[in-house]
Design an enzyme around this catalytic site. Structure first.
Site, PDB file in Angstrom:
ATOM      1  N   LEU A 175       2.481   9.296   1.465  1.00  0.00           N
ATOM      2  CA  LEU A 175       2.710  10.749   2.039  1.00  0.00           C
ATOM      3  C   LEU A 175       4.121  10.886   2.571  1.00  0.00           C
ATOM      4  CD1 LEU A 175      -0.577  12.544   2.950  1.00  0.00           C
ATOM      5  CD2 LEU A 175       0.352  12.201   0.715  1.00  0.00           C
ATOM      6  N   ASP A 185      -1.970   4.726  -5.707  1.00  0.00           N
ATOM      7  CA  ASP A 185      -0.802   4.370  -5.068  1.00  0.00           C
ATOM      8  C   ASP A 185       0.329   5.216  -5.275  1.00  0.00           C
ATOM      9  OD1 ASP A 185       1.158   2.699  -3.758  1.00  0.00           O
ATOM     10  OD2 ASP A 185       0.779   1.047  -5.393  1.00  0.00           O
TER      11      ASP A 185
END
Lengths: 181, 327, 432
Positions: C65, C312
């Site tokens: 993130l 991922d």
């Protein structure tokens, strides 16, 4: 539209006569010159060869021969749609001191001859350059004239004058293809 | 039909047929395109090299007058850049060499920005050299100009490949059936890759020779053979090309020492005697005398290394001329 | 929040109870209140789920993130929104931010940022070693107590086997409800992979790009299996990419070693042939592998060797991806394409049953990381993903909610898409 009318101007015998006349003329007038025939690719090449054969026969001298492709000297390379293939140039003699007979099939706008003159001058400085063509069809865009020609004809700028040589096309013929719009 | 009707058309109805606006890789060219480049190069060579008696007093032609060719070299190179520059000048193009700081991969101006800036100044052809494989391809998707790959990483060096083929063709008449040995650091060689594609497309065989650390298995394909022993590969060779050994590779333990390398893969007179009588020796330069090639071979009668240099200009003229047709 | 919602006549798929039936699901106060036939929908908001699949909320156990530190690529809020739009009700974020999540403060920061965003749940994964440098262990127990759900140095491999051993041993002693803290491993031998850009093989040889051999993965995974056997730690292998690694994990599982594994949608769907053309969107680590590897990964999911699907999700800016190939960063975003891609590759093609597919996206990650959720049962939090299996899905960058557009699936067409995501009863309608 686009209906084409073809008219044959010279057949095999007619061409032989016309070329013979030019060859004889050159042999007579340039008898004492150190001359070389340079044919402009493509149809100027067989034409130059025929002229040189006549010249040899009539003068007992073997003139130098060359061929010139003017593609790299064209003045319209910034505008053409079909990019031209570079064809063979071959001038295996020194142009200095020579009288060069530039040979092409058709004289039209004069731009090919202009390009050929520039190309030739990049090889060196000939004594003199003469121009021989089979057909002069008018519509010059540059101040260029032929010293020797087979015939002069009236054409519309849109017409196409086709000169065929046995060596390149399988037959001898000159015709005009008229374009009706 | 003839809009710009003059008798040019009667002599040149054929059009030159490169399929792409760019020259990125020989892998992407067809046989026909390669032949066209080689044929055109033959005529280009006559512009600056005397054939028999005839000499041109002016060693250039006006074909690319008014066009601008930019040399964008992100990696130092004198040979290739000079060769391209000379080629462009012999075609009467305007040539600009851009000095690019080597560290231009840092943030800020990206390589695409650099090229777009050049384009804003109206250039036509950009000749690119970069240490990273794929940069010319990347640029070709992002710009309007024609991109010519002058060597990208370990990918391709198409103009070098073409000049090698041109040189072999000049020597042997035909490429088909020839066996070229490429000896040395294949792994990092863009020249080897271009030669492989170009030569195999034209029907030659390529034998890659070197220590297994420097010859990637992945290059084995139809027409390509891998051998690790030079002496046993030489007897079937029509031509041998030595690749430059970069001294810095040694530190990455691709081979134990230069001495051991030369011992196994250096070309000397004794080794060359194993090859056919007509076998010629090529090198993309710059050569490491005494490492991959002995001086007496490099300067000897079988060496065509200087022919390669001459032909490089001709081939690059041909490339620039043909690409100008796609502008 | 007192509103009652009834999801009517959907195909309810709950792998935990092997439920696969056309049923209604009722939600009150953020919890599932009833599952059954023809539920009373009076005074309720009704969602017609005819033709749709009603699944436990999907959980992505492996995302990046980028916050803190690289907020131009993604933030916790934008990533959590991207998750919602991809049909995920929760994500686990990797600690390779700037700074790395190796402190209690960083764990708390992520949890709070996620809460205030109010989109998908975000579970932080903390670093194994300080700054993920592979040298000294983080305060693993404190990080776990603060809310880290697992440990990983993702993006790097702990190359020192002794440090790895210590981390595994130490993690064994940290647990909740009697379950040890899981360790998620990015296992790639960094020496063998040094300088590598793409899968080593014919394509890397032709493109002149340095290769990452598949054995760089198998060697590292073999080591970590041996260490898992030694330490009895709960070891999870992230983004497995090779046939040989699948085989190693299969053997380890059959020997009773506590290992689990995940695979990404891109490794299931694509191969290194995509790299012809040097498009950096396909520059991913581990790299896209061969067709043989791809097929083995599908097979591994089918036979249970690989437990979970994780994206991922790795956002990068266009500027970074426009660099020369060897300077461009590795990674592709994946949250908003995972459902269509994996449905198409696995379910539509008949490799996995719908239940097995749902399990890999929900129950399996929850079990591995010991997370709540993953089940549709009365009384559980209403984290629900509703999928339209008959939809067409065309991957267009403009539709992404993620701040980054570096998807390796752009321009490709898939089937199925998520249409509703419920997070503790809060309904996000995803139809555009």
């Amino acid at each position: 539209m686009n209906i084409k009318k073809q008219v044959t101007l010279l057949d095999k015998i007619g061409m032989e006569k016309a070329i013979g006349k030019i060859g004889a003329d050159i042999s007579k007038r340039l008898l004492n010159e150190n001359i070389a025939f340079v044919g402009i690719q493509t149809r100027g090449v067989p034409f130059a060869k025929r002229l040189s054969e006549i010249y040899s026969a009539q003068t007992n001298k073997t003139p130098a021969m060359g061929r010139l492709d003017i593609t790299l000297y064209r003045d319209d390379l910034n505008q053409v749609l079909d990019w031209p293939v570079v064809k063979e140039s071959e001038i295996d003699f020194k142009v200095e001191g020579k009288t060069i007979i530039l040979v092409d099939d058709v004289l039209f706008t004069g731009r090919t001859v202009r390009a050929a003159l520039n190309a030739l001058s990049d090889y060196g400085r000939p004594k003199c350059v003469k121009l021989a063509v089979l057909v002069d069809r008018g519509h010059r865009e540059l101040p260029i004239e032929a010293n020797y020609f087979g015939m002069k004809i009236e054409t519309s700028p849109l017409d196409y004058v086709s000169v065929l040589f046995n060596e390149t096309d399988g037959k001898d013929e000159v015709k005009i293809i008229e374009q009706n719009i | 039909m003839n809009k710009t009707s003059d008798n040019f058309n009667s002599s040149s109805i054929q059009s030159s047929a490169l399929n792409s606006r760019h020259l990125i890789a020989l892998e992407k060219l067809t046989c026909k395109e390669i032949e066209l480049i080689l044929e055109t190069a033959r005529e280009m060579k006559k512009v600056f090299i005397a054939s028999k008696e005839g000499t041109r007093s002016v060693k250039k032609v006006p074909a690319l007058q008014g066009r601008t060719v930019v040399m964008l070299f992100f990696e130092p190179s004198t040979r290739t850049r000079n060769s391209f520059e000379l080629a462009a000048k012999r075609l009467s193009a305007d040539v600009v060499s851009i000095a690019v700081s080597v560290s231009s991969t840092t943030k800020g101006e990206s390589i695409i920005d650099t090229v777009r800036n050049l384009e804003a100044m109206a250039c036509d052809i950009i000749v690119v050299r970069h240490k990273s494989s794929g940069v010319p391809e990347l640029l070709s998707h992002k710009v309007r100009s024609a991109i010519v790959n002058a060597g990208d990483g370990a990918h391709e060096h198409p103009s070098q490949g073409l000049l090698d083929i041109f040189t072999l063709k000049e020597r042997f008449g035909s490429i088909e059936g020839l066996n070229l040995l490429i000896v040395g650091d294949i792994l990092h060689s863009r020249v080897a890759r271009s030669d492989i594609w170009g030569l195999t497309k034209l029907g030659a065989k390529v034998t890659l020779v070197g220590p297994p650390t420097l010859v990637p298995q992945g290059l084995e394909m139809p027409g390509v053979e891998i051998q690790y022993d030079l002496d046993s590969a030489l007897p079937s060779a029509d031509a041998v090309m030595l690749l430059r050994i970069q001294q810095e590779r040694m530190e990455s333990t691709f081979f134990p020492s230069l001495r051991e390398y030369s011992h196994r893969y250096g070309l000397n007179k004794k080794r060359l005697s194993l090859a056919k009588k007509h076998c010629v020796v090529l090198h993309p330069g710059p050569i490491n005398r005494g490492v991959e090639i002995d001086s007496e071979i490099a300067d000897g009668p079988r060496s065509v290394i200087l022919d390669q240099v001459t032909n490089g200009v001709a081939v690059r003229m041909s490339i620039l001329y043909l690409l100008a047709g796609k502008l | 929040m007192n509103e009652k919602i009834v999801i009517k006549s959907g195909r309810v798929l709950d792998p935990a109870s092997h439920l696969d039936e056309i049923l209604d699901v009722a939600v009150i106060d953020g919890k599932i209140s009833e599952i059954g036939k023809s539920l009373n929908a009076e005074d309720s908001k009704v969602i017609n789920a005819e033709g749709l699949w009603v699944c436990p909320g999907f959980v992505d156990m492996h995302v990046h993130l980028r916050e803190p530190g690289q907020e131009d690529r993604e933030t916790i809020a934008s990533g959590a929104l991207s998750a919602v739009y991809g049909g995920f009700t929760a994500v686990c974020c990797m600690p390779n931010t700037d700074p790395a999540v190796d402190s209690v403060g960083a764990v708390r920061y992520i949890i709070e940022r996620a809460k205030s965003a109010g989109f998908a749940k975000v579970y932080p994964i903390a670093a194994i070693t300080q700054k993920s440098e592979g040298k000294s262990l983080t305060n693993m127990a404190s990080l776990f107590e603060e809310g880290a759900v697992a440990f990983s140095d993702d993006g790097r491999t702990v190359m020192d086997a002794l440090i790895m051993r210590r981390a595994m041993e130490y993690a064994r002693g940290i647990y909740t409800n009697g379950i040890s803290a899981p360790i998620s491993l990015h296992s790639i031998d960094e020496n063998l992979a040094r300088g590598g850009q793409i899968n080593e093989g014919k394509i890397s040889a032709i493109l002149g790009l340095a290769g990452i051999p598949s054995c760089a993965e198998t060697i590292a995974i073999a080591r970590d299996i041996a260490l898992a056997e030694l330490t009895h730690a709960k070891v999870h292998f992230a983004h497995v990419s090779t046939k040989n690694a699948v085989q190693l994990i299969r053997e380890a599982k059959s020997k009773g070693i506590s290992v689990t594994a995940e695979v990404t949608p891109h490794h299931l769907a694509l191969t290194d042939s995509e790299l012809i053309g040097y498009d950096t969107r396909f520059k991913i680590n581990p790299p896209l592998r061969s067709e043989e590897d791809r097929a083995a990964l599908c097979e591994g999911l089918k036979d249970g060797t690989i437990d979970a699907i994780a994206t991922d999700h790795a956002p990068h800016t266009q500027i970074d991806k426009d660099l020369p190939f060897d300077s461009a960063p590795f990674g592709t975003i994946g949250l908003e394409t995972a459902v269509p891609v994996t449905y198409t590759i696995l379910v539509k093609s008949g490799i996995l049953s719908p239940l097995k597919w749902v399990e890999a996206l929900s129950l399996a990650p929850c079990t591995i990381f010991n997370l709540p959720g993953g089940k549709l049962k009365v009384g559980a939090q209403a984290d629900i993903t509703v999928v339209d299996p008959s939809a067409d899905f065309f991957v267009e960058p403009d539709n992404f909610k993620s701040l980054s557009k570096n998807s390796c699936f752009i321009g490709k067409k898939y089937s199925a898409k998520p249409v509703f995501t419920f997070i503790e009863g809060k309904c996000f309608s995803l139809c555009l």
